[in-house]
Design an enzyme around this catalytic site. Structure first.
Site, PDB file in Angstrom:
ATOM      1  N   HIS A  50      44.439  37.290  35.954  1.00  0.00           N
ATOM      2  CA  HIS A  50      44.590  36.150  35.040  1.00  0.00           C
ATOM      3  C   HIS A  50      46.069  35.903  34.749  1.00  0.00           C
ATOM      4  O   HIS A  50      46.814  36.852  34.465  1.00  0.00           O
ATOM      5  CB  HIS A  50      43.870  36.413  33.722  1.00  0.00           C
ATOM      6  N   HIS A  83      30.074  35.325  40.242  1.00  0.00           N
ATOM      7  CA  HIS A  83      31.055  35.403  39.157  1.00  0.00           C
ATOM      8  C   HIS A  83      30.565  36.279  38.009  1.00  0.00           C
ATOM      9  O   HIS A  83      31.373  36.791  37.221  1.00  0.00           O
ATOM     10  CB  HIS A  83      31.379  33.991  38.654  1.00  0.00           C
ATOM     11  N   LYS A  99      44.458  33.207  42.869  1.00  0.00           N
ATOM     12  CA  LYS A  99      44.842  31.813  42.672  1.00  0.00           C
ATOM     13  C   LYS A  99      46.356  31.684  42.587  1.00  0.00           C
ATOM     14  O   LYS A  99      47.038  32.569  42.093  1.00  0.00           O
ATOM     15  CB  LYS A  99      44.207  31.287  41.373  1.00  0.00           C
ATOM     16  N   ARG A 126      31.984  39.655  38.192  1.00  0.00           N
ATOM     17  CA  ARG A 126      33.347  39.683  37.633  1.00  0.00           C
ATOM     18  C   ARG A 126      33.299  39.803  36.112  1.00  0.00           C
ATOM     19  O   ARG A 126      34.034  40.596  35.518  1.00  0.00           O
ATOM     20  CB  ARG A 126      34.063  38.409  38.063  1.00  0.00           C
ATOM     21  N   ARG A 152      37.098  37.705  42.621  1.00  0.00           N
ATOM     22  CA  ARG A 152      36.340  36.468  42.826  1.00  0.00           C
ATOM     23  C   ARG A 152      35.714  36.489  44.219  1.00  0.00           C
ATOM     24  O   ARG A 152      36.242  37.131  45.130  1.00  0.00           O
ATOM     25  CB  ARG A 152      37.265  35.251  42.705  1.00  0.00           C
ATOM     26  N   TYR A 163      36.541  37.825  26.877  1.00  0.00           N
ATOM     27  CA  TYR A 163      35.636  38.974  27.018  1.00  0.00           C
ATOM     28  C   TYR A 163      35.533  39.794  25.738  1.00  0.00           C
ATOM     29  O   TYR A 163      34.574  40.542  25.561  1.00  0.00           O
ATOM     30  CB  TYR A 163      36.078  39.857  28.187  1.00  0.00           C
TER      31      TYR A 163
END
Length: 307
Positions: A274, A248, A179, A251, A155, A283
């Site tokens: 993730h 993004h 995150k 990514r 990111r 995806y």
């Protein structure tokens, strides 16, 4: 004197700030959503009936896209949970409302491979066109930033937060803090990416002595996310690419290319950081959509086939 909903909302926002320690942006968003809720219902006192809530839900469904609706409902629902918890109301009207609604699946936007090539080659050409040593330095940094974004799928916030200690050129690794304070380490296998990073560190050796950050601006401060967005827009314009490209999308392109190369989706999940495999599985839809485009291009008859 009857307490108004508005005054209770202000107490709730104060509670979120002091007791829940939420950041200012979150509290500001809550405030906007709650004030709008108050403006859409014909009362400023409790209790608020189920019927009024249903009218409110109906109104915002006409005004916003599903993602925004979901956020606004969450803000109001959290407020009513607070009212119930503090025993300001006896019964939460949300308990009797079905809040489920179908949210259309939005496929991540990717950058076509040929555009990626044009984009990167344009930046390298800009280095050769540099008129001054400073201009050349800036492009060398920009090349390193773009190559790393494409090579890792990190990111933009993760890239701008990288510290010099996070990049190990000797072992060809980069430590990424994602995150939820989760960290992941990625291997850098591409020689061009390694060369770009080595060149950047050599070129900015003096500037990097004054900071802990990996990527810096002309004031030797951390390179901001806004600066990277501006950087992308600039090179998109120079390259003459007729497409709006966001950080993004790098990514998304990274993940989709890995999937098309038959990389196991659980490896992709780890590389992207993730928490849930469900997030990564979006995806697969992009990959299947691409297959359909290829088939349709090969033979018009195949356009009737659902892949």
């Amino acid at each position: 004197m009857q307490t108004t909903l508005e005054s209770i909302m202000n107490e709730y926002l104060n509670y979120c700030s002091i007791h829940k320690n939420l950041d200012r942006k979150t509290i500001k968003a809550y405030g906007i959503d709650l004030r709008q809720f108050l403006s859409l219902i014909p009362t400023n006192t409790l209790p608020v009936s189920k019927e009024l809530l249903m009218d409110y839900l109906s109104n915002i469904h006409k005004m916003y896209q599903p993602r925004t609706i979901k956020r606004k409902i969450a803000s109001v629902k959290a407020f009513f949970h607070y009212l119930e918890y503090e025993e300001i109301i006896e019964l939460n009207p949300f308990n009797k409302i079905d809040l489920s609604f179908r949210q259309p699946k939005r496929l991540p936007k990717t950058i076509p491979s040929n555009m990626i090539e044009v984009f990167l080659s344009t930046i390298y050409k800009e280095k050769n066109r540099a008129m001054t040593p400073y201009q050349e330095m800036v492009v060398i940094r920009d090349i390193a930033v773009m190559e790393l974004l494409f090579a890792t799928g990190m990111r933009i916030s993760e890239l701008c937060s990288l510290k010099q200690a996070d990049l190990d050129l000797e072992n060809r690794t980069v430590l990424i803090f994602g995150k939820g304070a989760k960290e992941r380490m990625l291997q850098i296998g591409n020689e061009e990416v390694m060369d770009a990073l080595s060149r950047y560190k050599d070129c900015f050796s003096e500037e990097l002595l004054e900071t802990e950050w990996l990527f810096v601006n002309r004031l030797h401060n951390r390179l901001s996310e806004q600066s990277v967005r501006y950087m992308i827009n600039r090179y998109v314009d120079v390259a003459g690419i007729d497409m709006h490209i966001t950080p993004h999308m790098f990514r998304h392109s990274f993940a989709t290319l890995l999937l098309e190369a038959d990389v196991d989706i659980r490896y992709i999940q780890k590389m992207l950081g993730h928490s849930s495999i469900t997030t990564t599985e979006i995806y697969t839809s992009v990959s299947m959509s691409k297959q359909k485009e290829i088939l349709e291009g090969m033979n018009p008859v195949l356009s009737q086939i659902t892949v």
